[in-house]
Scaffold this active site. Structure first.
Site, short mmCIF file in Angstrom:
data_model
loop_
_atom_site.label_atom_id
_atom_site.label_comp_id
_atom_site.label_asym_id
_atom_site.label_seq_id
_atom_site.Cartn_x
_atom_site.Cartn_y
_atom_site.Cartn_z
CB CYS A 112 -0.98 -0.02 1.16
SG CYS A 112 -0.55 0.99 2.54
CD GLU A 113 -0.57 5.56 -3.61
OE1 GLU A 113 0.07 5.21 -4.62
OE2 GLU A 113 -1.42 6.46 -3.63
CG HIS A 114 -2.23 5.64 1.58
ND1 HIS A 114 -3.34 4.99 1.11
CD2 HIS A 114 -2.12 6.78 0.85
CE1 HIS A 114 -3.90 5.70 0.15
NE2 HIS A 114 -3.17 6.79 -0.04
CG HIS A 115 -0.03 2.78 6.12
ND1 HIS A 115 -1.28 2.69 5.53
CD2 HIS A 115 -0.16 3.65 7.14
CE1 HIS A 115 -2.13 3.47 6.18
NE2 HIS A 115 -1.47 4.07 7.15
CD GLN A 153 -8.01 -4.39 -3.16
OE1 GLN A 153 -7.48 -4.51 -2.07
NE2 GLN A 153 -9.11 -5.03 -3.50
CG HIS A 181 -5.24 -3.57 2.22
ND1 HIS A 181 -4.92 -2.48 1.47
CD2 HIS A 181 -6.08 -4.31 1.45
CE1 HIS A 181 -5.54 -2.54 0.31
NE2 HIS A 181 -6.25 -3.64 0.27
CB CYS A 183 -1.79 -0.53 6.38
SG CYS A 183 -3.01 -0.39 5.08
ZN LIG Z 1 -2.20 1.45 3.94
#
Ligand SMILES: [Zn+2]
Length: 223
Positions: A112-115, A153, A181, A183
């Site tokens: 995931c690009e956020h975490h 996703q 995920h 995260c």
């Molecule tokens: Zn994430």
């Protein structure tokens, strides 16, 4: 001000918002060679580890910055570089196959690009051909390529669908991804059992009966 910004950053991660179908890339994204990138990331990752208080003179830790840097560039995020994109050569639909072709349970190994935490699961892809067909393994390769980027996703689904629509010269493509995920399971809400499912489709798959044919077939695989 800063508090507001930090709040927004956290919220963005939790909502898994993405801003565009294209992965946001810098103009100079691939000016440097892989070797240069590995060199640089290695230095930065060393700093992160030191900041966390780890002693990098320890034998077990000393090679970690290099291992992480190489893993990022050559493995986990190899799909950022367009030169690694699989060639999606299509062929004339000589046998006149006009029904649905389903490639299911394609492994998803993404992040995931956020975490920067793993997303793991399966993609199920189908198309109804027009004039063109495609080699089966090309679908798996395309899923693998787009998965190996920092991802959201929803965007992953769209990127796979759009490329297949282009290669096959038809809108009749559906992409479904079910994944876990890390995260969500190991931080924040810490939900260990939930799956995230996304579905993107075009053309014939806009018809509910066609979509159901696909969904029923995919479901049977799990029974
Ligand atoms: Zn994430």
């Amino acid at each position: 001000m800063r508090e507001k910004l930090l709040e927004r950053i956290e919220a963005m991660g939790d909502m898994h918002l993405s801003t565009n179908t294209d992965t946001p890339l810098r103009k100079d994204a691939f000016d440097k060679s892989d070797t240069e990138k590995i060199e640089n990331i290695q230095l930065h990752f060393r700093k992160i580890m030191e900041e966390l208080g780890l002693d990098l003179t320890d034998d077990s830790l000393s090679g970690t910055p290099y291992r992480v840097a190489k893993m990022y560039v050559k493995e986990l995020f190899y799909g950022l570089n367009p030169k690694n994109k699989p060639k999606l050569s299509s062929f004339e639909n000589k046998y006149g196959y006009g029904k649905m072709l389903i490639e299911s349970n394609i492994t998803i190994d993404s992040a995931c690009e956020h975490h920067f935490l793993p997303i793991t699961g399966f993609a199920h892809v189908a198309y109804i051909p027009n004039e063109r067909v495609i080699g089966l393994s090309k679908i798996n390769r395309l899923v693998d390529y787009y998965s190996h980027r920092p991802q959201v996703q929803e965007r992953l689904c769209l990127q796979i669908m759009k490329d297949l629509q282009e290669a096959l010269d038809t809108k009749n493509v559906i992409v479904m991804i079910s994944s876990r995920h890390l995260c969500v399971s190991s931080r924040g809400i810490k939900d260990k059992s939930s799956y995230t499912t996304t579905l993107e489709y075009g053309g014939e798959f806009n018809k509910v009966e066609v979509r159901n044919e696909f969904l029923n077939s995919v479901k049977q695989e799990f029974e």
